[in-house]
Motif scaffolding. Structure first.
Motif, PDB file in Angstrom:
ATOM      1  N   MET A 159      41.710  45.665  42.471  1.00 50.55           N
ATOM      2  CA  MET A 159      40.721  44.717  42.969  1.00 50.55           C
ATOM      3  C   MET A 159      41.021  44.413  44.430  1.00 50.55           C
ATOM      4  N   ASN A 160      40.111  44.805  45.307  1.00 49.62           N
ATOM      5  CA  ASN A 160      40.254  44.576  46.738  1.00 49.62           C
ATOM      6  C   ASN A 160      39.172  43.619  47.227  1.00 49.62           C
ATOM      7  N   SER A 161      39.370  43.101  48.427  1.00 51.55           N
ATOM      8  CA  SER A 161      38.387  42.197  49.032  1.00 51.55           C
ATOM      9  C   SER A 161      37.978  41.096  48.061  1.00 51.55           C
ATOM     10  N   GLY A 218      39.918  37.834  50.251  1.00 55.16           N
ATOM     11  CA  GLY A 218      40.153  39.035  51.044  1.00 55.16           C
ATOM     12  C   GLY A 218      41.363  39.832  50.592  1.00 55.16           C
ATOM     13  N   GLY A 219      42.169  39.236  49.737  1.00 52.50           N
ATOM     14  CA  GLY A 219      43.367  39.902  49.258  1.00 52.50           C
ATOM     15  C   GLY A 219      43.105  40.861  48.119  1.00 52.50           C
ATOM     16  N   GLY A 271      32.309  48.933  45.016  1.00 52.55           N
ATOM     17  CA  GLY A 271      32.840  49.077  46.352  1.00 52.55           C
ATOM     18  C   GLY A 271      34.082  48.249  46.624  1.00 52.55           C
ATOM     19  N   ARG A 272      34.409  47.344  45.707  1.00 50.30           N
ATOM     20  CA  ARG A 272      35.599  46.506  45.885  1.00 50.30           C
ATOM     21  C   ARG A 272      36.637  46.764  44.803  1.00 50.30           C
ATOM     22  N   PHE A 273      36.191  47.024  43.594  1.00 51.04           N
ATOM     23  CA  PHE A 273      37.097  47.259  42.470  1.00 51.04           C
ATOM     24  C   PHE A 273      37.085  48.742  42.105  1.00 51.04           C
ATOM     25  N   ARG A 326      37.128  37.691  46.198  1.00 56.18           N
ATOM     26  CA  ARG A 326      36.348  36.526  46.592  1.00 56.18           C
ATOM     27  C   ARG A 326      36.644  35.377  45.638  1.00 56.18           C
ATOM     28  N   PRO A 327      36.425  34.156  46.054  1.00 57.51           N
ATOM     29  CA  PRO A 327      36.639  33.023  45.137  1.00 57.51           C
ATOM     30  C   PRO A 327      35.844  33.161  43.836  1.00 57.51           C
ATOM     31  N   GLU A 328      34.670  33.760  43.910  1.00 54.37           N
ATOM     32  CA  GLU A 328      33.863  33.918  42.700  1.00 54.37           C
ATOM     33  C   GLU A 328      34.409  34.966  41.735  1.00 54.37           C
ATOM     34  N   ASP A 329      35.467  35.676  42.143  1.00 52.20           N
ATOM     35  CA  ASP A 329      36.140  36.600  41.215  1.00 52.20           C
ATOM     36  C   ASP A 329      37.148  35.867  40.337  1.00 52.20           C
ATOM     37  N   THR A 330      37.375  34.588  40.614  1.00 56.25           N
ATOM     38  CA  THR A 330      38.312  33.806  39.822  1.00 56.25           C
ATOM     39  C   THR A 330      37.862  33.738  38.371  1.00 56.25           C
TER      40      THR A 330
END
Length: 117
Positions: free
Chosen positions: A82-84, A14-15, A65-67, A86-90
């Motif tokens: 990069m907003n919102s 969420g960060g 919509g997030r980046f 998610r762990p899968e963005d790692t």
């Protein structure tokens, strides 16, 4: 040509994080600048790109919509907000530059982004 990526780090789900790519060594007006990422055990994937001259932007579906990718002509820098997250963005995130209509030919070193749940 040098592409220097920075801004990675660790954040909770969420960060937000902001990556920057400082480009030097040539004029990039006829280039597109891209961000890619590679997660452990996975292939590198396209994230976002921007055409330096026109400012047209492109995103992979999972980050729309997030980046947000942007460029700063005065600083010769490309940013990825990069907003919102998610762990899968790692992943390790890489910036790259390529002539319009050609493959990406210049790559920066990666910057680690870790999103905890």
């Amino acid at each position: 040509v040098q592409l220097q990526a920075s801004g990675g780090g660790m954040v909770q789900a969420g960060g937000s994080l902001r990556l920057s790519c400082a480009a030097s060594g040539r004029t990039f007006s006829s280039y597109r600048m891209g961000w890619f990422r590679q997660a452990p055990g996975k292939e590198r994937e396209f994230v976002a790109a921007i055409t330096w001259s026109s400012g047209n932007t492109y995103y992979t579906d999972s980050v729309k919509g997030r980046f947000a990718i942007s460029r700063d002509n005065a600083k010769n820098t490309v940013n990825l907000q990069m907003n919102s997250l998610r762990p899968e963005d790692t992943a390790v995130y890489y910036c790259a530059a390529g002539r319009l209509g050609s493959q990406y030919e210049y790559w920066g070193q990666g910057t680690q982004v870790t999103v905890s749940s």
